[in-house]
Design a protein around this motif. Structure first.
Motif, short mmCIF file in Angstrom:
data_model
loop_
_atom_site.label_atom_id
_atom_site.label_comp_id
_atom_site.label_asym_id
_atom_site.label_seq_id
_atom_site.Cartn_x
_atom_site.Cartn_y
_atom_site.Cartn_z
N ALA A 1 0.84 -1.20 0.00
CA ALA A 1 0.00 0.00 0.00
C ALA A 1 0.87 1.25 0.00
N VAL B 81 -3.72 0.65 -4.71
CA VAL B 81 -5.00 1.16 -4.22
C VAL B 81 -5.82 0.06 -3.57
N ALA C 102 -4.99 3.05 0.78
CA ALA C 102 -5.35 1.81 0.09
C ALA C 102 -6.32 1.00 0.93
#
Length: 322
Positions: free
Chosen positions: A222, A227, A246
């Motif tokens: 992340a 994402v 994320a």
């Protein structure tokens, strides 16, 4: 008059993602006796109602695959080529190949069926990532542009076994190794304007929590710019968290796979993500439970409430994890 909507459908992309699919053992027996499409009966319309549908299929297809034995207790699998019809009927567009059973046929029958499997996907207009006929192909991200949204899928297998990993000149899944290559790939994709979506075949355990080692390995992905980070390995549904912009989901649970002695594996997630103007804007969590050994159905309200409470309680614990 109704007010004008604040979104333009031509700029929106929907993506369905799911957990473990392994069309073998008792699941395969049900497919061979009740019909190949039987497992998808209750979820078919939903799976087809997205712009893109992802399935993590762990088992390669093999023309010599024997008739499935529902009482088989081993861990070496193959799938009848006819079973591709289930994935096609569900509208599968993207196949994840991080699975640890992709080279089982080669181990037992000394036949590399990954090229044959990829050809079946190709014939059914399905794209794939995180696996291939050599290491370079397996490590290459799958890039898709839809309605102006640029999505890139990349994944790897940290679990093994060694025979499941691709090499420079042999088929298999992309090994995570020291994680540096995948973090670099994520960063490069981000610079190219893609939204990186990362899926992992991680260590398997039957806990409805996120282990310390999983947290240690998922979060840096992340931070690198992913994402969405999903654990595709887990037969048990696991917690979620928002981390470094994320969504991390440590395990979605089974989609199509039987583990009749472990009732905790009967409940799982299907995610539906929405992307708009180059951003991941929302995620819908669908909850499923297994019936008739092989057929997932959507949970009742009471089942869903209890299941989500357990998952969200486990997720809350992540807020105190540095």
């Amino acid at each position: 008059l109704l007010p004008a909507p604040n979104r333009n459908r031509s700029l929106l992309t929907s993506l369905i993602m799911s957990g473990v699919t392994a069309m073998a053992r008792d699941t395969a027996f049900v497919m061979s006796t009740e019909g190949v499409l039987f497992p998808g009966t209750e979820i078919r319309d939903f799976m087809r109602a997205a712009d893109l549908t992802h399935i993590s299929n762990e088992v390669s297809f093999y023309e010599g695959c024997p008739f499935p034995d529902p009482d088989y207790t081993g861990y070496i699998f193959c799938s009848d080529p006819e079973y591709i019809d289930l994935l096609d009927d569900l509208g599968a567009d993207i196949i994840e190949l991080t699975g640890n059973h992709n080279n089982d046929v080669r181990a037992v029958y000394k036949v590399d069926t990954v090229p044959y499997t990829l050809n079946l996907y190709r014939q059914n207009d399905m794209q794939w990532y995180a696996g291939g006929t050599n290491l370079a192909n397996a490590m290459a991200p799958l890039k898709i542009e839809h309605n102006g949204n640029k999505l890139a899928f990349v994944g790897c297998n940290s679990y093994g076994p060694v025979m499941a990993w691709a090499t420079e000149d042999s088929s298999g899944s992309a090994p995570c190794q020291n994680w540096e290559w995948i973090k670099q790939t994520i960063a490069e994709l981000k610079l190219e304007g893609y939204l990186p979506i990362v899926t992992l075949q991680y260590q398997e355990e039957y806990l409805q929590t996120a282990t310390d080692v999983a947290i240690r390995d998922f979060r840096p992905l992340a931070e690198a710019g992913a994402v969405i980070v999903n654990g595709s390995q887990s037969h048990v549904s696991k917690p979620l968290e928002f981390y470094s912009d994320a969504l991390i989901h440590y395990g979605l649970g089974n989609l199509f796979f039987d583990q009749v002695d472990f009732y905790i594996t009967y409940d799982g997630f299907i995610q539906k993500h929405f992307f708009y103007q180059g951003r991941h804007i929302s995620t819908q969590l669908l909850t499923i439970t297994l019936e008739d050994t092989a057929k997932p159905r959507f949970m009742t309200e009471d089942e869903r409430a209890k299941f989500l409470q357990d998952i969200f309680d486990a997720s809350a614990e992540l807020r105190s994890t540095p």
